[in-house]
Design a protein around this motif. Structure first.
Motif, PDB file in Angstrom:
ATOM      1  N   TYR A  21       0.906   6.564  13.146  1.00 62.51           N
ATOM      2  CA  TYR A  21      -0.413   6.908  12.417  1.00 62.51           C
ATOM      3  C   TYR A  21      -1.654   6.548  13.090  1.00 62.51           C
ATOM      4  O   TYR A  21      -2.841   6.399  12.630  1.00 62.51           O
ATOM      5  CB  TYR A  21      -0.452   6.567  11.118  1.00 62.51           C
ATOM      6  CG  TYR A  21       0.525   7.375   9.915  1.00 62.51           C
ATOM      7  CD1 TYR A  21       0.199   8.732   9.523  1.00 62.51           C
ATOM      8  CD2 TYR A  21       1.832   7.033   9.970  1.00 62.51           C
ATOM      9  CE1 TYR A  21       1.292   9.475   8.947  1.00 62.51           C
ATOM     10  CE2 TYR A  21       2.825   7.660   9.196  1.00 62.51           C
ATOM     11  CZ  TYR A  21       2.561   8.822   8.720  1.00 62.51           C
ATOM     12  OH  TYR A  21       3.566   9.591   8.043  1.00 62.51           O
ATOM     13  N   GLY A  63       1.683   2.214  10.052  1.00 59.23           N
ATOM     14  CA  GLY A  63       2.436   3.121   9.139  1.00 59.23           C
ATOM     15  C   GLY A  63       3.558   3.447   9.917  1.00 59.23           C
ATOM     16  O   GLY A  63       3.429   3.549  11.168  1.00 59.23           O
ATOM     17  N   GLY A  64       4.671   4.076   9.364  1.00 61.14           N
ATOM     18  CA  GLY A  64       5.683   4.817  10.207  1.00 61.14           C
ATOM     19  C   GLY A  64       6.453   5.684   9.056  1.00 61.14           C
ATOM     20  O   GLY A  64       6.370   5.342   7.987  1.00 61.14           O
ATOM     21  N   ASP A  66      10.189   6.817   7.429  1.00 62.54           N
ATOM     22  CA  ASP A  66      10.917   6.160   6.531  1.00 62.54           C
ATOM     23  C   ASP A  66      12.002   5.186   7.191  1.00 62.54           C
ATOM     24  O   ASP A  66      12.330   4.021   7.278  1.00 62.54           O
ATOM     25  CB  ASP A  66      11.905   6.700   5.312  1.00 62.54           C
ATOM     26  CG  ASP A  66      11.033   7.249   4.455  1.00 62.54           C
ATOM     27  OD1 ASP A  66       9.735   6.937   4.260  1.00 62.54           O
ATOM     28  OD2 ASP A  66      11.406   8.040   3.569  1.00 62.54           O
ATOM     29  N   GLN A  69      10.885   2.626   9.378  1.00 63.30           N
ATOM     30  CA  GLN A  69      10.201   1.352   8.697  1.00 63.30           C
ATOM     31  C   GLN A  69      11.504   0.353   8.299  1.00 63.30           C
ATOM     32  O   GLN A  69      11.221  -0.916   7.981  1.00 63.30           O
ATOM     33  CB  GLN A  69       9.736   2.105   7.516  1.00 63.30           C
ATOM     34  CG  GLN A  69       9.157   1.233   6.710  1.00 63.30           C
ATOM     35  CD  GLN A  69       8.584   2.002   5.271  1.00 63.30           C
ATOM     36  OE1 GLN A  69       8.092   3.255   5.530  1.00 63.30           O
ATOM     37  NE2 GLN A  69       8.341   1.350   4.088  1.00 63.30           N
ATOM     38  N   CYS A  96       0.016   1.220   4.720  1.00 59.26           N
ATOM     39  CA  CYS A  96       1.134   2.187   4.355  1.00 59.26           C
ATOM     40  C   CYS A  96       2.603   1.537   4.684  1.00 59.26           C
ATOM     41  O   CYS A  96       2.962   0.841   3.780  1.00 59.26           O
ATOM     42  CB  CYS A  96       1.051   3.508   5.254  1.00 59.26           C
ATOM     43  SG  CYS A  96       1.386   4.859   4.374  1.00 59.26           S
ATOM     44  N   ALA A  97       3.354   2.336   5.720  1.00 55.46           N
ATOM     45  CA  ALA A  97       4.715   1.439   5.599  1.00 55.46           C
ATOM     46  C   ALA A  97       4.612   0.049   5.787  1.00 55.46           C
ATOM     47  O   ALA A  97       5.562  -0.672   5.417  1.00 55.46           O
ATOM     48  CB  ALA A  97       5.352   2.292   6.879  1.00 55.46           C
ATOM     49  N   GLN A 100       4.312  -1.576   2.640  1.00 54.31           N
ATOM     50  CA  GLN A 100       5.249  -1.443   1.767  1.00 54.31           C
ATOM     51  C   GLN A 100       6.301  -2.498   2.379  1.00 54.31           C
ATOM     52  O   GLN A 100       6.893  -3.057   1.384  1.00 54.31           O
ATOM     53  CB  GLN A 100       5.999  -0.091   1.865  1.00 54.31           C
ATOM     54  CG  GLN A 100       5.287   0.997   1.303  1.00 54.31           C
ATOM     55  CD  GLN A 100       5.870   2.536   1.564  1.00 54.31           C
ATOM     56  OE1 GLN A 100       6.838   2.615   2.191  1.00 54.31           O
ATOM     57  NE2 GLN A 100       5.220   3.724   1.102  1.00 54.31           N
ATOM     58  N   ASN A 160      -0.853   9.140   3.914  1.00 51.79           N
ATOM     59  CA  ASN A 160       0.264  10.177   4.118  1.00 51.79           C
ATOM     60  C   ASN A 160       1.220   9.172   3.828  1.00 51.79           C
ATOM     61  O   ASN A 160       1.896   8.808   4.778  1.00 51.79           O
ATOM     62  CB  ASN A 160      -0.012  10.435   5.738  1.00 51.79           C
ATOM     63  CG  ASN A 160       1.200  11.873   5.796  1.00 51.79           C
ATOM     64  OD1 ASN A 160       1.922  11.900   5.038  1.00 51.79           O
ATOM     65  ND2 ASN A 160       0.875  12.499   6.745  1.00 51.79           N
ATOM     66  N   ALA A 162       4.923   9.054   0.848  1.00 51.06           N
ATOM     67  CA  ALA A 162       5.787   9.432  -0.216  1.00 51.06           C
ATOM     68  C   ALA A 162       5.647   8.360  -1.260  1.00 51.06           C
ATOM     69  O   ALA A 162       5.746   8.597  -2.515  1.00 51.06           O
ATOM     70  CB  ALA A 162       7.090   9.982   0.241  1.00 51.06           C
ATOM     71  N   GLY A 163       5.774   7.243  -0.823  1.00 50.81           N
ATOM     72  CA  GLY A 163       6.065   5.978  -1.800  1.00 50.81           C
ATOM     73  C   GLY A 163       4.860   5.783  -2.660  1.00 50.81           C
ATOM     74  O   GLY A 163       3.674   6.075  -2.372  1.00 50.81           O
TER      75      GLY A 163
END
Ligand code: GLN
Length: 249
Positions: A21, A63-64, A66, A69, A96-97, A100, A160, A162-163
């Motif tokens: 991203y 970010g990345g 799934d 990640q 983001c990723a 998380q 952007n 899903a989590g």
């Protein structure tokens, strides 16, 4: 307090896995804002899978998707360099990723993977009761009003993911801010975490290009008071992000 480095070392962690991203731009922003002030900066690209060095001042995780990640979390966990560096005064910005990954656990491929345990958050597809369909992917502009104690202006970015993320009971730190537009953590109207010098957020942008005050906050933690910067306080990226976020959609 300043760690007093002559050259501020900015570690960009596994950009091949956590670069989807454009969050690698955060490293460029930090280095530029130091150099514009006549200070020295070095971007340390930590290639995917290699051990993370312990001697950097700021660690950036982007970010990345799934699967990458999971690879990133497993690779970073080869040593405890980031945790040790943080104990020594280093800062972390995880997006983001990355956000998380610095927590306790996150989902991927229907399984739950362990994170780095740097902050007390956990991520799942949903925290709703099992019979409830999971929420859709959070995609779009996001506006966050930061915790007033940070002294930061409104933060702009895009998200952007899903989590969905929540703070664990008794976790240290505070949410980075409250969501004015968008989803963020998706669990009670907050986005991100700030725990000591560790910052996590769902904001892409890159977030530091669009929010230079946040970049300077991170830099001041590891460098001490920063000399003033000539030129306009706002970047073009911030003006554009604000225009987009405030546009009637
Ligand atoms: N793979 C994670 C999710 O979808 C993070 C995505 C991202 O980094 N943008 O929740």
């Amino acid at each position: 307090m300043s760690r007093g480095p002559s050259t501020t070392r900015i570690a960009l962690i596994y950009p091949e896995l956590l670069g989807t991203y454009g969050d690698g731009g955060n490293a460029i922003v930090l280095a530029r804002r130091l150099r514009w002030r006549g200070l020295r900066a070095e971007i340390v690209n930590v290639a995917a899978g290699s051990p993370v060095p312990e001697d950097c001042d700021i660690y950036l995780l982007g970010g990345g998707e799934d699967a990458p990640q999971v690879l990133a979390a497993d690779g970073i966990r080869q040593n405890r360099a980031i945790a040790r560096a943080v104990s020594g005064g280093a800062a972390v910005l995880a997006v983001c990723a990355g956000y998380q990954v610095i927590g306790e656990s996150f989902p991927s491929g229907g399984e739950i993977h362990p994170g780095l345990h740097l902050v007390g958050i956990e991520t799942r597809r949903s925290f709703a009761p099992p019979e409830t369909p999971p929420p859709g992917r959070a995609v779009g502009d996001i506006v966050v009003e930061p915790d007033p104690r940070l002294g930061l202006p409104t933060l702009y970015g895009y998200e952007n993911h899903a989590g969905r993320t929540r703070r664990l009971p008794g976790a240290g730190g505070v949410p980075l801010g409250t969501v004015q537009r968008g989803i963020g953590d998706g669990d009670g109207g907050t986005d991100g975490i700030i725990d000591g010098r560790v910052v996590g957020t769902y904001l892409h942008g890159p977030v530091l290009a669009q929010n230079p005050a946040l970049a300077d906050l991170l830099l001041s933690w590891v460098h001490g008071a920063l000399p003033p910067l000539d030129g306009p306080p706002e970047t073009v990226a911030l003006r554009e992000a604000r225009r987009r976020a405030l546009a009637v959609s």
